[in-house]
Every structure is written in C-alpha cells, then in structure tokens.
Design a protein around this motif. Sequence first.
Motif, mmCIF file in Angstrom:
data_model
loop_
_atom_site.group_PDB
_atom_site.id
_atom_site.type_symbol
_atom_site.label_atom_id
_atom_site.label_comp_id
_atom_site.label_asym_id
_atom_site.label_seq_id
_atom_site.Cartn_x
_atom_site.Cartn_y
_atom_site.Cartn_z
ATOM 1 N N ALA A 158 -5.797 10.209 -6.545
ATOM 2 C CA ALA A 158 -4.509 9.681 -6.082
ATOM 3 C C ALA A 158 -4.705 8.450 -5.204
ATOM 4 N N ALA A 159 -5.746 8.449 -4.356
ATOM 5 C CA ALA A 159 -6.007 7.294 -3.498
ATOM 6 C C ALA A 159 -6.403 6.076 -4.325
ATOM 7 N N GLN A 160 -7.218 6.280 -5.349
ATOM 8 C CA GLN A 160 -7.625 5.168 -6.202
ATOM 9 C C GLN A 160 -6.433 4.607 -6.980
ATOM 10 N N SER A 161 -5.575 5.503 -7.485
ATOM 11 C CA SER A 161 -4.395 5.041 -8.225
ATOM 12 C C SER A 161 -3.449 4.252 -7.320
ATOM 13 N N PHE A 162 -3.259 4.749 -6.099
ATOM 14 C CA PHE A 162 -2.366 4.057 -5.161
ATOM 15 C C PHE A 162 -2.928 2.677 -4.804
ATOM 16 N N GLU A 163 -4.215 2.616 -4.547
ATOM 17 C CA GLU A 163 -4.818 1.333 -4.207
ATOM 18 C C GLU A 163 -4.678 0.340 -5.358
ATOM 19 N N SER A 164 -4.880 0.797 -6.577
ATOM 20 C CA SER A 164 -4.797 -0.096 -7.734
ATOM 21 C C SER A 164 -3.383 -0.635 -7.936
ATOM 22 N N VAL A 165 -2.395 0.255 -7.843
ATOM 23 C CA VAL A 165 -1.026 -0.190 -8.093
ATOM 24 C C VAL A 165 -0.533 -1.120 -6.988
ATOM 25 N N VAL A 166 -0.929 -0.887 -5.758
ATOM 26 C CA VAL A 166 -0.511 -1.747 -4.652
ATOM 27 C C VAL A 166 -1.134 -3.129 -4.789
ATOM 28 N N ARG A 167 -2.402 -3.214 -5.136
ATOM 29 C CA ARG A 167 -3.053 -4.511 -5.281
ATOM 30 C C ARG A 167 -2.380 -5.332 -6.397
ATOM 31 N N ARG A 168 -2.079 -4.711 -7.503
ATOM 32 C CA ARG A 168 -1.452 -5.435 -8.596
ATOM 33 C C ARG A 168 -0.025 -5.861 -8.223
ATOM 34 N N TYR A 169 0.653 -5.020 -7.456
ATOM 35 C CA TYR A 169 2.013 -5.361 -7.035
ATOM 36 C C TYR A 169 1.995 -6.566 -6.081
ATOM 37 N N VAL A 170 1.061 -6.563 -5.111
ATOM 38 C CA VAL A 170 0.985 -7.661 -4.148
ATOM 39 C C VAL A 170 0.552 -8.953 -4.838
ATOM 40 N N TYR A 171 -0.397 -8.859 -5.790
ATOM 41 C CA TYR A 171 -0.820 -10.063 -6.499
ATOM 42 C C TYR A 171 0.334 -10.677 -7.283
ATOM 43 N N GLY A 172 1.249 -9.851 -7.714
ATOM 44 C CA GLY A 172 2.422 -10.376 -8.394
ATOM 45 C C GLY A 172 3.256 -11.281 -7.484
ATOM 46 N N TRP A 173 3.373 -10.938 -6.226
ATOM 47 C CA TRP A 173 4.099 -11.779 -5.268
ATOM 48 C C TRP A 173 3.308 -13.028 -4.916
ATOM 49 N N LEU A 174 1.988 -12.914 -4.855
ATOM 50 C CA LEU A 174 1.186 -14.090 -4.539
ATOM 51 C C LEU A 174 1.241 -15.129 -5.657
ATOM 52 N N GLU A 175 1.352 -14.668 -6.883
ATOM 53 C CA GLU A 175 1.411 -15.591 -8.018
ATOM 54 C C GLU A 175 2.829 -16.072 -8.283
ATOM 55 N N LYS A 176 3.781 -15.578 -7.509
ATOM 56 C CA LYS A 176 5.183 -16.004 -7.597
ATOM 57 C C LYS A 176 5.823 -15.705 -8.948
ATOM 58 N N LYS A 177 5.222 -14.786 -9.672
ATOM 59 C CA LYS A 177 5.850 -14.404 -10.931
ATOM 60 C C LYS A 177 5.374 -13.002 -11.295
ATOM 61 N N LYS A 178 6.209 -12.261 -11.952
ATOM 62 C CA LYS A 178 5.891 -10.917 -12.389
ATOM 63 C C LYS A 178 5.486 -10.949 -13.853
ATOM 64 N N THR A 179 4.376 -10.299 -14.149
ATOM 65 C CA THR A 179 3.913 -10.188 -15.526
ATOM 66 C C THR A 179 4.171 -8.775 -16.014
ATOM 67 N N LYS A 180 3.864 -8.562 -17.267
ATOM 68 C CA LYS A 180 4.068 -7.219 -17.831
ATOM 69 C C LYS A 180 3.126 -6.205 -17.196
ATOM 70 N N ASP A 181 2.008 -6.688 -16.609
ATOM 71 C CA ASP A 181 1.069 -5.779 -15.941
ATOM 72 C C ASP A 181 1.445 -5.522 -14.487
ATOM 73 N N SER A 182 2.393 -6.278 -13.982
ATOM 74 C CA SER A 182 2.781 -6.086 -12.579
ATOM 75 C C SER A 182 3.615 -4.815 -12.456
ATOM 76 N N PRO A 183 3.213 -3.890 -11.562
ATOM 77 C CA PRO A 183 3.985 -2.653 -11.414
ATOM 78 C C PRO A 183 5.319 -2.913 -10.720
ATOM 79 N N SER A 184 6.259 -2.056 -11.002
ATOM 80 C CA SER A 184 7.569 -2.147 -10.365
ATOM 81 C C SER A 184 7.559 -1.377 -9.054
ATOM 82 N N GLU A 185 8.649 -1.553 -8.270
ATOM 83 C CA GLU A 185 8.756 -0.831 -7.001
ATOM 84 C C GLU A 185 8.763 0.689 -7.213
ATOM 85 N N PRO A 186 9.513 1.220 -8.217
ATOM 86 C CA PRO A 186 9.467 2.672 -8.444
ATOM 87 C C PRO A 186 8.064 3.196 -8.763
#
Length: 281
Positions: A158-186
């Motif tokens: 669970a810790a590894q999954s949470f870390e992975s999804v958070v990193r991908r979510y934050v990178y989506g904001w840094l790149e100023k665009k959401k891709t199909k791999d970017s996780p949603s808030e839910p």
Amino acid sequence: MSRPGSSRCRALSAAAAFGFAIAPVPTPTPTQLDDGSLVFCLDHQDDLVRAAIALDRGTPAEQPELIRVGSRDLQVDEWRRLYPADFTRSCQALRIAGPRPSPAPAVAERPNSTPHPLIAPITTLTATVVGGVLTFLLTRSRDQVALRRQEAQDLQGAAQSFESVVRRYVYGWLEKKKTKDSPSEPQVIERSVELATKLRRVQNARPTWDEPTDLLNQLENEPLGRFLIDTEAWAPLDQADRQRRADLIFSSLANLARDADHIAYLHQRPRQRKPATSETG
C-alpha cells in the motif's frame, strides 16, 4: 647263624634311614613378585591375610588386618619383612583367586501395591489435555506469525502504491498538462485510504507503538492529505512555486514510505521493540 658283617650292614642301614627321616625338607623358593601383584596385595590386605590363613601361613589375629604367627600379631608390612616366602606365596594365591567380591548394597523392596483405579484414566486425561493445549498454542503462534507477515506485506504494498500514484499526480502539475497516465484525484484518495487501512491494522496489533499513529497523522495533513489534491491551490501557481510545492510533497512522501517499510519489516518479526522511524529517530 648269621653271616659275618651282617650286623654292621644292618646298623649302617638303620642309621641311614634315621638320617633321612630327620633331615629337613627343602622349601621351594617362591618366585619374585612382580610390581603389579605387590601393589594388588598391599591394596587388599584383609583378603591377603585370609589367603595366608587358608594356606596355613598363620592364624587369625584379634584384628582382621593383622596375622598371628606363633604368639605375635603382625602388620602385613612386618609379616612381609619377617616371612617373605609366606607373603609371596599368599600373595600369588590371592592374585590368582582374586579378592572377595564386595556385598551388593541391599535394595529395599517396595511393597506390592495395587494402583488406584482412577490413576490410569486421570493420567490419560492429563496427557490429552496437555497435548491439546500445546497444539493450540503452537497453532495460534503459527497463525499469528502468518497474519503479521501478511499485514506487513500489505502495508509495504500500500505504501509503494501510494508513493507511485502521488509522484505521477504531482508530475502532472509540474508539466502543466494531464496525460492519460496521470492519476485523477479520486485515484489518489483511493490509495490514501488503502494505506490508512493497512496502518490501522498494524496499529491494532501493536498498541504500544506510536509510529503507526504518527504516519496516519502525516497521511491526513499537509503537505499530504487533501492539501495534495487541492486543485484550486495548484492552478494559480507559477512553475517555480509548483516546484517548491512538489519538493515539499516529495520530501514528506519519501519519509512516509521509508517509515512504513521499516514498520512493516519489524511487524512481521515477533517480540520486536518499538521501531525508530524518521520522526522518533
């Protein structure tokens, strides 16, 4: 009429016969004792005295360790010095025969007793109960070890999954665009709830540990928690502010993942002390 000289012959024959009769019979010289026989006989003096008496080398004295020769009661050492031949003969005989065996200690016989008719059933019942208790304890201990190992693995996953999804979510904001791999808030919330559930299971199993509670607090507060997925907070930030916000999130996320992994490692090992996390040091 007797022949001449016959009287002289008879006289000589009689004198010769008388001489043989009174001549002493030579006593055979006993062989010399070897050191082993000498030590053996001196170590068994009472048996040696009895052997000498049996061979008519002396008579019993008032004390069993003495031997009477004539009118004197002699110690074995003194008897050996005065009568070496008798000592040697007696010792050799004792060496061949061996000492008298020591009497076996008397063993008190226990009176025959009939066991009580309830002893056998009680013994069987006791053995059955003890065996059942031991089996229960061993099974319970084995089940607890297996359960904690599973809980530890679930927490790590669970810790590894949470870390992975958070990193991908934050990178989506840094790149100023959401891709199909970017996780949603839910999706982020789902992984957060999953990690909180695994932490609470360890918290219930280890009530003396404060670390699971500390990680739950980190998970629910800034810079993680709802602060993490606050889109209204992300949107107006420029690139530099987003990077600072991301660095703060990544630092807190790394600490949480490391502490969760350490708690999981210790949780699956019985009788472990409280873990030292990044907060408790």
